[in-house]
Design an enzyme around this catalytic site. Structure first.
Site, PDB file in Angstrom:
ATOM      1  N   ASP A  78      27.969  28.665  37.350  1.00  0.00           N
ATOM      2  CA  ASP A  78      28.571  27.612  36.473  1.00  0.00           C
ATOM      3  C   ASP A  78      28.537  26.202  37.010  1.00  0.00           C
ATOM      4  OD1 ASP A  78      29.293  27.042  33.805  1.00  0.00           O
ATOM      5  OD2 ASP A  78      31.278  26.427  34.852  1.00  0.00           O
ATOM      6  N   LYS A  82      51.192  30.819  46.454  1.00  0.00           N
ATOM      7  CA  LYS A  82      51.292  29.748  47.653  1.00  0.00           C
ATOM      8  C   LYS A  82      52.105  28.674  47.113  1.00  0.00           C
ATOM      9  CE  LYS A  82      47.013  27.834  46.330  1.00  0.00           C
ATOM     10  NZ  LYS A  82      45.574  27.707  46.787  1.00  0.00           N
ATOM     11  N   GLN A 120      35.576  18.893  47.619  1.00  0.00           N
ATOM     12  CA  GLN A 120      36.811  19.581  48.457  1.00  0.00           C
ATOM     13  C   GLN A 120      36.484  20.500  49.421  1.00  0.00           C
ATOM     14  OE1 GLN A 120      39.238  22.634  46.337  1.00  0.00           O
ATOM     15  NE2 GLN A 120      41.022  22.577  47.940  1.00  0.00           N
ATOM     16  N   TRP A 139      33.768  23.599  39.948  1.00  0.00           N
ATOM     17  CA  TRP A 139      34.474  22.427  39.715  1.00  0.00           C
ATOM     18  C   TRP A 139      35.470  22.133  40.825  1.00  0.00           C
ATOM     19  CZ3 TRP A 139      39.698  22.769  37.074  1.00  0.00           C
ATOM     20  CH2 TRP A 139      39.945  21.287  36.687  1.00  0.00           C
ATOM     21  N   TYR A 143      30.741  17.371  37.393  1.00  0.00           N
ATOM     22  CA  TYR A 143      31.386  18.021  38.423  1.00  0.00           C
ATOM     23  C   TYR A 143      30.813  17.133  39.993  1.00  0.00           C
ATOM     24  CZ  TYR A 143      32.590  22.077  35.851  1.00  0.00           C
ATOM     25  OH  TYR A 143      33.092  22.897  34.770  1.00  0.00           O
ATOM     26  N   GLU A 185      38.936  38.178  48.117  1.00  0.00           N
ATOM     27  CA  GLU A 185      40.254  38.900  47.375  1.00  0.00           C
ATOM     28  C   GLU A 185      40.120  38.855  45.900  1.00  0.00           C
ATOM     29  OE1 GLU A 185      42.615  40.029  48.601  1.00  0.00           O
ATOM     30  OE2 GLU A 185      44.450  39.875  47.227  1.00  0.00           O
ATOM     31  N   TRP A 187      37.305  29.865  31.809  1.00  0.00           N
ATOM     32  CA  TRP A 187      37.547  29.028  33.136  1.00  0.00           C
ATOM     33  C   TRP A 187      39.226  29.190  33.307  1.00  0.00           C
ATOM     34  CZ3 TRP A 187      40.392  24.503  32.577  1.00  0.00           C
ATOM     35  CH2 TRP A 187      40.325  23.729  31.529  1.00  0.00           C
ATOM     36  N   SER A 188      39.267  28.717  34.630  1.00  0.00           N
ATOM     37  CA  SER A 188      40.633  28.562  35.452  1.00  0.00           C
ATOM     38  C   SER A 188      41.340  29.968  35.131  1.00  0.00           C
ATOM     39  CB  SER A 188      41.502  27.563  34.860  1.00  0.00           C
ATOM     40  OG  SER A 188      40.880  26.255  35.493  1.00  0.00           O
ATOM     41  N   ARG A 230      44.264  22.540  45.713  1.00  0.00           N
ATOM     42  CA  ARG A 230      43.772  21.706  44.865  1.00  0.00           C
ATOM     43  C   ARG A 230      44.860  20.811  44.053  1.00  0.00           C
ATOM     44  NH1 ARG A 230      40.758  24.325  39.542  1.00  0.00           N
ATOM     45  NH2 ARG A 230      39.407  24.790  41.445  1.00  0.00           N
TER      46      ARG A 230
HETATM   47  P1  NDP Z   1      41.008  29.046  39.084  1.00  0.00           P
HETATM   48  O1  NDP Z   1      41.908  28.850  37.996  1.00  0.00           O
HETATM   49  O2  NDP Z   1      40.787  30.718  39.629  1.00  0.00           O
HETATM   50  O3  NDP Z   1      41.205  28.159  40.357  1.00  0.00           O
HETATM   51  C1  NDP Z   1      40.603  28.112  41.565  1.00  0.00           C
HETATM   52  C2  NDP Z   1      41.252  27.536  42.740  1.00  0.00           C
HETATM   53  O4  NDP Z   1      42.477  28.273  42.869  1.00  0.00           O
HETATM   54  C3  NDP Z   1      40.489  27.644  43.985  1.00  0.00           C
HETATM   55  O5  NDP Z   1      39.575  26.756  44.002  1.00  0.00           O
HETATM   56  C4  NDP Z   1      41.574  27.674  44.967  1.00  0.00           C
HETATM   57  O6  NDP Z   1      42.087  26.246  45.188  1.00  0.00           O
HETATM   58  C5  NDP Z   1      42.633  28.606  44.313  1.00  0.00           C
HETATM   59  N1  NDP Z   1      42.511  29.958  44.498  1.00  0.00           N
HETATM   60  C6  NDP Z   1      41.680  30.854  44.053  1.00  0.00           C
HETATM   61  N2  NDP Z   1      41.786  32.041  44.734  1.00  0.00           N
HETATM   62  C7  NDP Z   1      42.870  32.024  45.303  1.00  0.00           C
HETATM   63  C8  NDP Z   1      43.413  33.031  46.361  1.00  0.00           C
HETATM   64  N3  NDP Z   1      43.057  34.325  46.067  1.00  0.00           N
HETATM   65  N4  NDP Z   1      44.523  32.680  46.835  1.00  0.00           N
HETATM   66  C9  NDP Z   1      45.043  31.194  46.707  1.00  0.00           C
HETATM   67  N5  NDP Z   1      44.621  30.272  46.131  1.00  0.00           N
HETATM   68  C10 NDP Z   1      43.569  30.632  45.470  1.00  0.00           C
HETATM   69  O7  NDP Z   1      39.572  28.508  38.532  1.00  0.00           O
HETATM   70  P2  NDP Z   1      38.812  27.228  38.467  1.00  0.00           P
HETATM   71  O8  NDP Z   1      39.805  26.211  37.772  1.00  0.00           O
HETATM   72  O9  NDP Z   1      38.387  26.838  39.624  1.00  0.00           O
HETATM   73  O10 NDP Z   1      37.826  27.545  37.327  1.00  0.00           O
HETATM   74  C11 NDP Z   1      36.701  28.210  37.430  1.00  0.00           C
HETATM   75  C12 NDP Z   1      35.299  27.572  37.102  1.00  0.00           C
HETATM   76  O11 NDP Z   1      35.501  27.269  35.640  1.00  0.00           O
HETATM   77  C13 NDP Z   1      35.042  26.190  37.595  1.00  0.00           C
HETATM   78  O12 NDP Z   1      34.488  26.260  39.214  1.00  0.00           O
HETATM   79  C14 NDP Z   1      33.841  25.729  36.671  1.00  0.00           C
HETATM   80  O13 NDP Z   1      32.731  26.127  36.901  1.00  0.00           O
HETATM   81  C15 NDP Z   1      34.665  26.453  35.376  1.00  0.00           C
HETATM   82  N6  NDP Z   1      35.490  25.355  34.869  1.00  0.00           N
HETATM   83  C16 NDP Z   1      35.156  24.998  33.468  1.00  0.00           C
HETATM   84  C17 NDP Z   1      35.765  23.935  32.881  1.00  0.00           C
HETATM   85  C18 NDP Z   1      35.311  23.329  31.504  1.00  0.00           C
HETATM   86  O14 NDP Z   1      35.827  22.697  30.582  1.00  0.00           O
HETATM   87  N7  NDP Z   1      34.323  23.836  30.697  1.00  0.00           N
HETATM   88  C19 NDP Z   1      36.980  23.240  33.047  1.00  0.00           C
HETATM   89  C20 NDP Z   1      37.464  23.615  34.623  1.00  0.00           C
HETATM   90  C21 NDP Z   1      36.858  24.890  35.179  1.00  0.00           C
HETATM   91  P3  NDP Z   1      42.655  25.611  46.456  1.00  0.00           P
HETATM   92  O15 NDP Z   1      42.530  26.504  47.528  1.00  0.00           O
HETATM   93  O16 NDP Z   1      42.335  24.503  46.617  1.00  0.00           O
HETATM   94  O17 NDP Z   1      44.498  25.756  45.769  1.00  0.00           O
END
Ligand code: NDP
Length: 328
Positions: free
Chosen positions: A49, A220, A27, A21, A54, A296, A209-210, A231
């Site tokens: 997933d 950060k 991105q 996502w 997406y 990490e 998720w998230s 993001r």
């Molecule tokens: P997270 O809450 O873990 O966010 C991930 C984002 O956080 C990354 O893309 C990055 O973004 C930042 N990040 C991750 N690790 C680090 C780190 N070690 N240090 C600094 N920044 C970090 O998970 P997502 O929100 O991406 O959700 C995961 C998955 O869940 C999605 O890909 C999707 O498959 C699913 N999902 C499902 C939903 C649903 O409605 N069913 C809704 C949302 C997600 P950046 O570098 O840009 O800041």
């Protein structure tokens, strides 16, 4: 890698999985997506997933090309899609959970992902305009046709999930196997209270998720200057920045970050380990915009053992948001 059963089903998912996502097809560039998937797979991740919405279908296109290029044994990985929001087309029958859209969205996902079947197929949200019978029958037809293996829900209420199970029972059909809710240190109600009885009585699996609340559970946003290229700074995602309640959550993020360091961890590792600690979590779906983040975050699996009752209590004190079950 640890593998957990998806609820009471026979399917085993890696405790950490990878989602796409806002990253794949949007991105990050395709070579980065490829490196993320390769690293994940080589380190035991077996679930990827995705969803029709997406990057308006592009995320599935990118993932499909990578799956094809990698030539991984199809039996060695699990791939999902979700229908409801539509892809780039938004006409009256191009969204929702009608039989027409569920079937067509499944066909589109199979084409984009370049696979013969989806292992997991989710109803991405409940659809108040489609009868539950239509949804449950359609999912069962898709299972019978071999186009999907397991079906589930995402962000449905406990009541809606139980209604689906009642319909399935009435017609001797297969009910939803799994739910995909948001779950992290700030969003806990569904996983810790609302679904309790479904976990106990039905054996529902979860693909959460998230886990880092879109990156809020890192250090950060604690820095003086807003970090570039993240993001919550992306153009067009102002709604997500509001939803992420960054400013309100930063004091707790600060305290959690200090505590993580006391334990010798980074905050994302602590946040992911904390989610993994919940036995009702079948898999934590990770998101990453860089390979270094994924590397990490995947260390978190080994960190779960550090979460003793005392450590969990300290986290609880900082969070001060433990959901409370109603008395009866
Ligand atoms: P997270 O809450 O873990 O966010 C991930 C984002 O956080 C990354 O893309 C990055 O973004 C930042 N990040 C991750 N690790 C680090 C780190 N070690 N240090 C600094 N920044 C970090 O998970 P997502 O929100 O991406 O959700 C995961 C998955 O869940 C999605 O890909 C999707 O498959 C699913 N999902 C499902 C939903 C649903 O409605 N069913 C809704 C949302 C997600 P950046 O570098 O840009 O800041």
């Amino acid at each position: 890698m640890e593998y957990r059963k998806l609820g009471k089903s026979g399917l085993k998912l890696s405790a950490l999985s990878l989602g796409s996502w806002l990253t794949f097809g949007k991105q990050i560039r395709n070579p980065v997506a490829e490196r993320l998937m390769a690293y994940a797979y080589e380190n035991g991740v077996n679930f990827f997933d995705n969803a029709e919405i997406y990057a308006q279908g592009q995320s599935e296109v990118v993932m499909g090309r990578i799956l094809k290029k990698m030539k991984w044994d199809r039996t060695s990985f699990v791939v999902s899609s979700k229908a409801f929001f539509g892809d780039h087309r938004q006409g009256p029958n191009q969204t929702g959970l009608s039989r027409k859209h569920l079937v067509e969205a499944c066909h589109n996902a199979l084409n984009r992902l370049q696979v013969d079947y989806l292992d997991l197929y989710f109803c991405h949200r409940p659809d108040k305009e489609t009868p539950m019978e239509e949804v449950v029958w359609t999912m069962n037809h898709l299972i019978q046709q071999g186009k999907i293996l397991y079906w589930g829900t995402s962000e449905w209420s406990a009541q809606e999930i139980m209604e689906a199970h009642m319909v399935a029972k009435e017609y001797r059909l297969i009910g939803p196997t799994m739910e995909q809710p948001q779950y992290n240190m700030f969003v806990r109600d569904k996983m810790e209270v609302e679904y309790s009885q479904i976990f106990r009585n039905i054996g529902m699996g979860t693909t959460i998720w998230s886990p880092l609340a879109s990156g809020v559970l890192t250090d950060k946003y604690l820095r003086k200057n807003f970090p570039k290229g993240t993001r919550l700074g992306m153009e067009g995602l102002e709604w997500l920045k509001n939803l992420a309640q960054l400013d309100e959550r930063l004091p707790k993020v600060h305290a959690l970050n200090e505590f993580a360091h006391e334990l010798g961890l980074s905050l994302p590792r602590l946040g992911i380990a904390w989610a993994l600690k919940n036995p009702n979590v079948s898999t934590v779906i990770l998101g990453a915009s860089k390979l270094s983040q994924l590397k990490e975050n995947m260390k978190a699996l080994a960190d779960v053992q550090l979460l003793t009752p005392d450590v969990m209590e300290r986290i609880e004190e900082i969070l001060d948001n433990k959901p409370v079950a109603p008395p009866y």
